[in-house]
Design an enzyme around this catalytic site. Structure first.
Site, PDB file in Angstrom:
ATOM      1  N   TYR A  54      81.108  -9.261  38.862  1.00  0.00           N
ATOM      2  CA  TYR A  54      81.540  -9.592  37.507  1.00  0.00           C
ATOM      3  C   TYR A  54      81.416 -11.097  37.278  1.00  0.00           C
ATOM      4  O   TYR A  54      81.982 -11.904  38.020  1.00  0.00           O
ATOM      5  CB  TYR A  54      82.986  -9.144  37.324  1.00  0.00           C
ATOM      6  N   TYR A  68      77.443  -8.783  27.678  1.00  0.00           N
ATOM      7  CA  TYR A  68      78.852  -8.763  28.042  1.00  0.00           C
ATOM      8  C   TYR A  68      79.460  -7.458  27.546  1.00  0.00           C
ATOM      9  O   TYR A  68      79.796  -7.320  26.375  1.00  0.00           O
ATOM     10  CB  TYR A  68      79.566  -9.970  27.429  1.00  0.00           C
TER      11      TYR A  68
END
Length: 388
Positions: free
Chosen positions: A297, A341
């Site tokens: 991430y 995103y």
């Protein structure tokens, strides 16, 4: 307690379908429509229909509840529906919950999804705006008066300490940005397709909150992504090669807050990801050397370095060199810095593609992928692998 022993979930469920909308800065349609498009695409990828689905899992911070998505997607009766808290930290946990439901017989086919207009609508990067008061949110009261109003400012505190502790400069973070954008440049689905960057580009980008530059911060995206989970046994008869859930874990650290855990003994690591790492290694029986691809991430580059260190890929303070040496194929879709995103859900999809052998940046022979969810918050992680 699972914190002290291996769990038995591994190998009982698999990801069999992935689907997404296009990734854009202005989708031109509702978040519900994005969710339904992604769910239908994922079911089609798996060779399943809405009639096969009896479970849905999503995040909080979402405007498309499970029941509404079921109605809009033509899904009938549900035996399982769930939401996981803490924003991007929920990504891998949605798959864990789906696997738990499948393994226990609560549901047969569970779809995990995330869809939002995070660029044209609510922008998480804008920070604290019109937030409802909560007991948890009171922690922000210690930081907001001093100007820590956005996610970048919260991460900058830990990033500055990391650089100081290990005698590094902000260039250390640039290696993550360059790696992600190199992969995004070869990914037609990525927003930054055809647009690689150099360390010089990173160093020339403007400051957001020192020591974070513009190219240390992920983009903001409109779009949707869905993941289909079923039993490992059923997965073998479906359209695509299954990505078996080898291990799954959630983690929250001591003195945990959402992005503002500044009162811990140290600020140079991510204890919540350490909890996840220990459980994934313990339950899978694997070690860092067994991982072929890392999908970590990357809302902010410093936290990618800290994750590599929490998982034991390298010693504390050495992750920048580890990334610079390409010691582990990293974020082969371009990550949230380069592709989109989607609170990490697109990273899970890339991990599945690597197991299938269909990534645009395919790692030859990839048999084990590590995926992580949002950092700085209670979080989660997965190890996906080939069937057998």
């Amino acid at each position: 307690m699972s914190l002290r022993r291996a769990d038995s979930l591994g190998g009982k469920a698999a990801v069999v379908g992935i689907g997404a909308t296009e990734f854009s800065k202005d989708s031109g349609r509702s978040e519900l429509k994005l969710a339904v498009e992604a769910v239908r695409a994922a079911l089609d990828d798996a060779g399943l229909t809405s009639a096969d689905v009896d479970g849905l899992v999503t995040f909080t911070m979402d405007t498309s509840p499970e029941i509404t998505v079921a109605q809009a997607a033509g899904i009938g009766e549900l035996s399982f529906f769930s939401r996981v808290h803490y924003g991007g930290g929920a990504a891998c946990a949605t798959v864990q919950q789906a696997a738990l439901a499948v393994a226990s017989g609560v549901a047969d086919v569970v779809v995990c999804y995330r869809a939002f207009n995070e660029r044209s609508g609510r922008r998480f990067g804008s920070g604290v705006q019109q937030r409802e008061p909560t007991a948890e949110g009171t922690a922000l009261g210690w930081n907001l008066p001093f100007g820590l109003l956005t996610p970048a400012s919260w991460v900058a505190m830990a990033a500055q300490r990391y650089l100081h502790a290990y005698g590094l400069t902000p260039e250390a973070f640039g290696h993550v940005a360059v790696t992600d954008r190199r992969h995004a440049a070869r990914n037609p689905a990525a927003y930054f397709y055809g647009k690689p960057i150099t360390l010089a580009d990173h160093a020339a980008s403007r400051w957001i909150v020192e020591p974070l530059r513009l190219l240390d911060c992920c983009q903001e995206t409109d779009g949707g992504q869905a993941i289909v989970v079923t039993s490992a046994e059923r997965a073998r008869d479906l359209r695509r090669p299954p990505a078996v859930i080898v291990a799954a874990a959630q983690g929250a650290g001591r003195a945990q807050e959402q992005m503002t855990s500044f009162y811990r003994d140290e600020l140079t690591g991510l204890p919540e990801m350490g909890v996840v790492a220990r459980q994934l290694w313990r339950s899978s029986g694997l070690t860092p050397s067994d991982i072929d691809v890392g999908i970590l991430y990357d809302h902010f580059t410093p936290f990618v370095l800290m994750q590599l260190e929490e998982f034991g890929f390298c010693a504390p303070g050495e992750a920048a060199g580890f990334v610079a040496a390409d010691a582990l194929p990293l974020n082969t879709h371009g990550g949230q810095l380069g592709e989109a995103y989607l609170h990490g859900m697109n990273g899970i999809a890339e991990a599945v593609r690597q197991i299938r052998g269909s990534s645009v940046n395919q790692v030859p022979g990839a048999a084990r992928t590590l995926v992580t969810a949002g950092t700085g918050v209670p979080t989660s992680g997965l190890i996906l692998g080939t069937d057998g």
